[in-house]
Design a protein around this motif. Structure first.
Motif, PDB file in Angstrom:
ATOM      1  N   LEU A 166      -9.567   1.334  19.765  1.00 50.53           N
ATOM      2  CA  LEU A 166     -10.661   2.202  20.209  1.00 50.53           C
ATOM      3  C   LEU A 166     -11.608   1.457  21.151  1.00 50.53           C
ATOM      4  O   LEU A 166     -12.038   1.999  22.178  1.00 50.53           O
ATOM      5  CB  LEU A 166     -11.460   2.708  18.998  1.00 50.53           C
ATOM      6  N   SER A 167     -11.943   0.211  20.804  1.00 51.22           N
ATOM      7  CA  SER A 167     -12.859  -0.559  21.657  1.00 51.22           C
ATOM      8  C   SER A 167     -12.184  -0.939  22.970  1.00 51.22           C
ATOM      9  O   SER A 167     -12.818  -0.954  24.034  1.00 51.22           O
ATOM     10  CB  SER A 167     -13.352  -1.807  20.923  1.00 51.22           C
ATOM     11  N   TYR A 168     -10.861  -1.217  22.917  1.00 54.28           N
ATOM     12  CA  TYR A 168     -10.137  -1.514  24.154  1.00 54.28           C
ATOM     13  C   TYR A 168     -10.174  -0.308  25.095  1.00 54.28           C
ATOM     14  O   TYR A 168     -10.437  -0.433  26.298  1.00 54.28           O
ATOM     15  CB  TYR A 168      -8.687  -1.884  23.853  1.00 54.28           C
ATOM     16  N   ALA A 169      -9.900   0.881  24.519  1.00 56.55           N
ATOM     17  CA  ALA A 169      -9.892   2.103  25.336  1.00 56.55           C
ATOM     18  C   ALA A 169     -11.282   2.383  25.917  1.00 56.55           C
ATOM     19  O   ALA A 169     -11.417   2.798  27.076  1.00 56.55           O
ATOM     20  CB  ALA A 169      -9.432   3.284  24.484  1.00 56.55           C
ATOM     21  N   GLY A 174     -15.016   1.852  30.897  1.00 54.97           N
ATOM     22  CA  GLY A 174     -16.299   1.360  31.403  1.00 54.97           C
ATOM     23  C   GLY A 174     -17.436   1.450  30.414  1.00 54.97           C
ATOM     24  O   GLY A 174     -18.608   1.365  30.805  1.00 54.97           O
ATOM     25  N   CYS A 175     -17.134   1.647  29.112  1.00 52.43           N
ATOM     26  CA  CYS A 175     -18.187   1.777  28.098  1.00 52.43           C
ATOM     27  C   CYS A 175     -18.679   0.376  27.698  1.00 52.43           C
ATOM     28  O   CYS A 175     -17.884  -0.519  27.412  1.00 52.43           O
ATOM     29  CB  CYS A 175     -17.639   2.521  26.892  1.00 52.43           C
ATOM     30  N   LYS A 179     -23.147   1.028  24.063  1.00 51.96           N
ATOM     31  CA  LYS A 179     -22.786   2.454  23.986  1.00 51.96           C
ATOM     32  C   LYS A 179     -21.661   2.683  22.980  1.00 51.96           C
ATOM     33  O   LYS A 179     -21.667   3.656  22.232  1.00 51.96           O
ATOM     34  CB  LYS A 179     -22.356   2.956  25.365  1.00 51.96           C
ATOM     35  N   PHE A 180     -20.691   1.772  22.977  1.00 54.86           N
ATOM     36  CA  PHE A 180     -19.582   1.923  22.024  1.00 54.86           C
ATOM     37  C   PHE A 180     -20.106   1.839  20.593  1.00 54.86           C
ATOM     38  O   PHE A 180     -19.657   2.592  19.716  1.00 54.86           O
ATOM     39  CB  PHE A 180     -18.547   0.815  22.271  1.00 54.86           C
ATOM     40  N   LEU A 181     -21.062   0.932  20.363  1.00 53.17           N
ATOM     41  CA  LEU A 181     -21.630   0.789  19.020  1.00 53.17           C
ATOM     42  C   LEU A 181     -22.335   2.071  18.581  1.00 53.17           C
ATOM     43  O   LEU A 181     -22.072   2.590  17.490  1.00 53.17           O
ATOM     44  CB  LEU A 181     -22.610  -0.397  19.009  1.00 53.17           C
ATOM     45  N   TRP A 182     -23.226   2.609  19.424  1.00 50.32           N
ATOM     46  CA  TRP A 182     -24.072   3.728  19.006  1.00 50.32           C
ATOM     47  C   TRP A 182     -23.363   5.064  19.061  1.00 50.32           C
ATOM     48  O   TRP A 182     -23.686   5.975  18.285  1.00 50.32           O
ATOM     49  CB  TRP A 182     -25.338   3.786  19.859  1.00 50.32           C
TER      50      TRP A 182
END
Length: 274
Positions: A166-169, A174-175, A179-182
């Motif tokens: 998920l974090s790779y995607a 460009g996230c 932003k990925f955390l929240w």
């Protein structure tokens, strides 16, 4: 009766006995809160009052400024919970998703601090708070308790259960990490965050020793410290003390019964076992 049925029956009996033992102090508290003074210490113990003294609750609420105590407890509980959630989310994400030099050593040191008894930290914390001029203030009641290593560990384990893909995607799109955390990790970790918040709320609401040490004025006392108002030179008014204790505990009991499914879900998915 076969062996499996006998085993289950034994387990149920032991669990029932354990539940009864756990409930007895609570039942005694409720019963005593409704007794007349002459029945409180009667031997053998009186479990059902001969005459229900509901007036103990109104007398207890008038014996001390419980409105002020309730307000202080709500403020301290709310702010320490919000603060702990923020520090926990940021720290857990850093320890689970961000690579930096010495991460394993730093986390091991933090985990090691969980082995230190809380009582040993009271004097260093008090000296620190005193030097900062936070004695008898909301800062002294709140700021020392806005971080918890256990909560960081719990949420870190939960974050590990979220697929790394998920974090790779997200990064391919460009996230940023923030932003990925929240927008991804925090919503997915809702059960764990509710568990952490609930444990913190209960801990802050029931905290006694630290508020007793850092507060001098009645205006800043919290509910558990305020219960000492029922101790007089002539003795303790147990019926009023138990009535006040029931009023203090009741909100936490209701909160726990409403939220217990989230606690079980959060702990189960974090990988922690009882």
């Amino acid at each position: 009766m076969n062996k499996e049925a006998l085993s289950k029956g034994t387990i149920y009996i032991l669990l029932s006995l354990g539940a009864i033992l756990m409930l007895l102090p609570f039942v005694w508290m409720i019963s005593t809160s409704l007794k007349a003074p002459n029945e409180v210490m009667a031997m053998p113990p009186v479990w059902i009052p001969s005459e229900w003294q509901f007036g103990n609750y109104s007398e207890a609420s008038e014996a001390a400024p419980f409105g002020t105590y309730f307000f202080n407890s709500i403020v301290v509980t709310a702010l320490t919970t919000i603060g702990e959630l923020l520090t926990t989310i940021l720290a857990a994400y850093a320890f689970s998703r961000i690579d930096f030099h010495g991460k394993g050593i730093v986390f091991a040191v933090l985990l090691g601090t969980m082995m230190v008894p809380g009582e040993m930290l009271l004097i260093p914390n008090f000296v620190t708070v005193s030097n900062l001029g936070w004695i008898d203030s909301y800062e002294g009641l709140i700021i020392p308790w806005i971080a918890s290593i256990f909560s960081i560990f719990l949420l870190r384990q939960y974050f590990f259960s979220v697929p790394q893909e998920l974090s790779y995607a997200a990064k391919v799109d460009g996230c940023s990490d923030f932003k990925f955390l929240w927008y991804v990790m925090v919503p997915l970790a809702k059960p764990a965050l509710i568990t952490i918040a609930l444990l913190k709320i209960i801990g802050s609401w029931n905290a006694f020793l630290w508020p007793l040490i850092v507060t001098n004025s009645q205006e800043l006392r919290t509910l558990p410290v305020g219960l000492s108002a029922f101790t007089t030179e002539a003795g303790i008014k147990y019926e009023l003390l138990m009535a006040a204790s029931t009023m203090v505990i009741l909100p936490m009991l209701l909160l726990f019964f409403i939220m217990q499914k989230y606690v079980i879900s959060g702990v189960a998915r974090s990988g922690l076992k009882g």
